[in-house]
Motif scaffolding. Sequence first.
Motif: not given
Lengths: 372, 310
Positions: A154-157, B256-264, B275-280
């Motif tokens: 989370v910190a890196i994000a 897997g779905g949560a991970q796809a949120l950022g790129p989607a 990047y924040l969505f990537n932390a989902a």
Amino acid sequence: MALSQSWRRTLESLCLSFGAILAGILLFGVFCALAGTNPFAVYGSIWKAAFGTWSTFQNTLVRAAPLMLSALCTALPARLGLVIIGNEGALVVGGLAAVSMGLAMGTAFPPFIVQVGMAIAGMIMGGIWIGAAGWLRHYRGVNETISSLLLNYVAIALLNHLVGGPLRDPSSLNKPSTFPLAEVNMLGSIPGTRVHWGLLYGLIACIIAYFLMQRTTFGFAARTAGGNIRAAKIAGLPVGKLTVMICFLAGTCAGLAGMVEVAAVQGAANESLNVGYGYGGILVAFAARHNPLAAVLISLLVGGILASGGILQRAHGLPDATVLIFQGLVFLMVLYSDSLYGKFGVFKEKPIMIEPPAPPPPSPGQEPVMTV
Amino acid sequence: MADTSQAIGWLGVPLAIIAGTMRGGTPFLFVSLGECLTEKSGKINLGLEGTLLTGAMAAYAVSYLTNSPWLGVLAAGFAGAALGAIHGWLSQQPRVNDVAVGIAMIIFGSGVAFFFGKPFIQPKAPQLPTINLGEWSDFPALQAALQISPLFLIGLAIAPIMAWFFRSTRWGLFIRAVGDSPEAARAMGVSIFNVRMFSVIAGSFLAGIGGAALSLYYPGLWTERISSGQGLMAVALVIFARWNPIMCLWASLLFGGAQALGPALQSIGIKEGYYLFNAAPYVLTLLIMIFTCSPKRTLSGVPGALGTDS
């Protein structure tokens, strides 16, 4: 008697720690030989790059400073029986908070005040980060190892988000960074060296941590809770508060490491903040058996390993991941050495030498009866 | 990808997430099943992050060198098993903490992966074939979403097989006995060391294959950042799934779905907060743990000897 016993025990843990590190170095040599380079040449290069001359040793010292602080982030909670590995995350948010504070204060204040402000901001942010993991552990039963690891990501994000957007310096093209700190606000070097004052922060933090844990009632309470949590509760110790406090303190150390990296080395927050001081600090803490003073020495060693990464690449064509393998092998050996306690007779307390009364010589015809 | 998703606009987001459940969920599925098997025997393997990376590297390298992606998958499994052997042996030595060994194995495993993987960052390795269920559609985005990897199907099959294995076989009983009550297992005449060794090695084999899913299926390349904590999240995921292989399957799809949120969101042009969505997934894991754990009771389904010294 008691003195000699504790002396032997200290010697045993010293010998096992150093033996483990040596074994790790040997294994690394075997690995290098298998990878097709001459291990002795590699050892030589590492020695030269890490400790060989005063000039290169200063590089090691610069790297040892954040390692000492980052190691405390694992070592302090370990006394409570917690395995916290959120060093990287606390370091990153500490660095971010320090930069934000430094940029906000700008040049309106004397540099010293700005530096203090940055340090406090970094420490508080890092403390909250790890304190949260401690809070979740005690009050919600969430495994602290996993939660602190997740907080790393989370910190890196958060770092990527801030340096990629809101805090981004438009002139940093290749490597997105925040706006740089004003030159006057940077931490200077210790006179006569290239080593920044962060080294002193690290040393002082380790000494304070040692006295806090070993010589105060607070440290005693923490160690009691770490030894037997139920007994500590029955004795009326506020285990929950202790957990959060210790984790907060641990986080402040890693946050300070982030501030040091930002204010003394990078001058801005960017992805260089997570370059392995997190995992390095965990290794230091375990190799030092969570003793803050030993962590100072081990930090020098690991700092040396980190400092030699460049030369391994240049002189031997080894990829920079070689340093990771080196660290991993040393770490594995250190853990293995835990199982060797009590295996060596040298360190065992000799049985008390009271001559058993000599059996009376059997008189002829009166052989001792053997009981079966 | 970009122009087609513009054509279908917002619809691209749920589509990408559904695709992500299968594509991004596959590595989660293998790693969490591996971790589930390991933890059932009473040991934790945090080092699966390193195993995943090593597996991804081994799969990519072997696929590139032999031109056979399936050999790569096999190599990934065996590379994972080799790391698992180190973990299984070391974590069973007296007074050695399995969590600490896991951290050391993360460092060592990622070191091994980056060291040997360096020459393979540039070249393009042959990928695993996919089963294309979207041929009927005109939307390339839909076609891409319905490209199903045989690895996903294998993982889909392993989950119920593992559940059956635990429930109804002799070996499954041994593993559960060793994990729940080592004393009882010893009384049954089962070798605790061997059972745990087997569980850790087999679990790491699966995690290695999870790595192959990363480098040979989706995203289908080898870089040093290919795994961003999936191996660690799998540990949390197994807790969430209550050590039940079938639940691991659903949890993997969710992650897997949560991970796809950022790129989607990025693909339809929402760059803000990418990047924040990537932390989902990490935040999701944390929230799930906060809501499912409790300090007052032990979790249902947790192996009795997990995290103890016995």
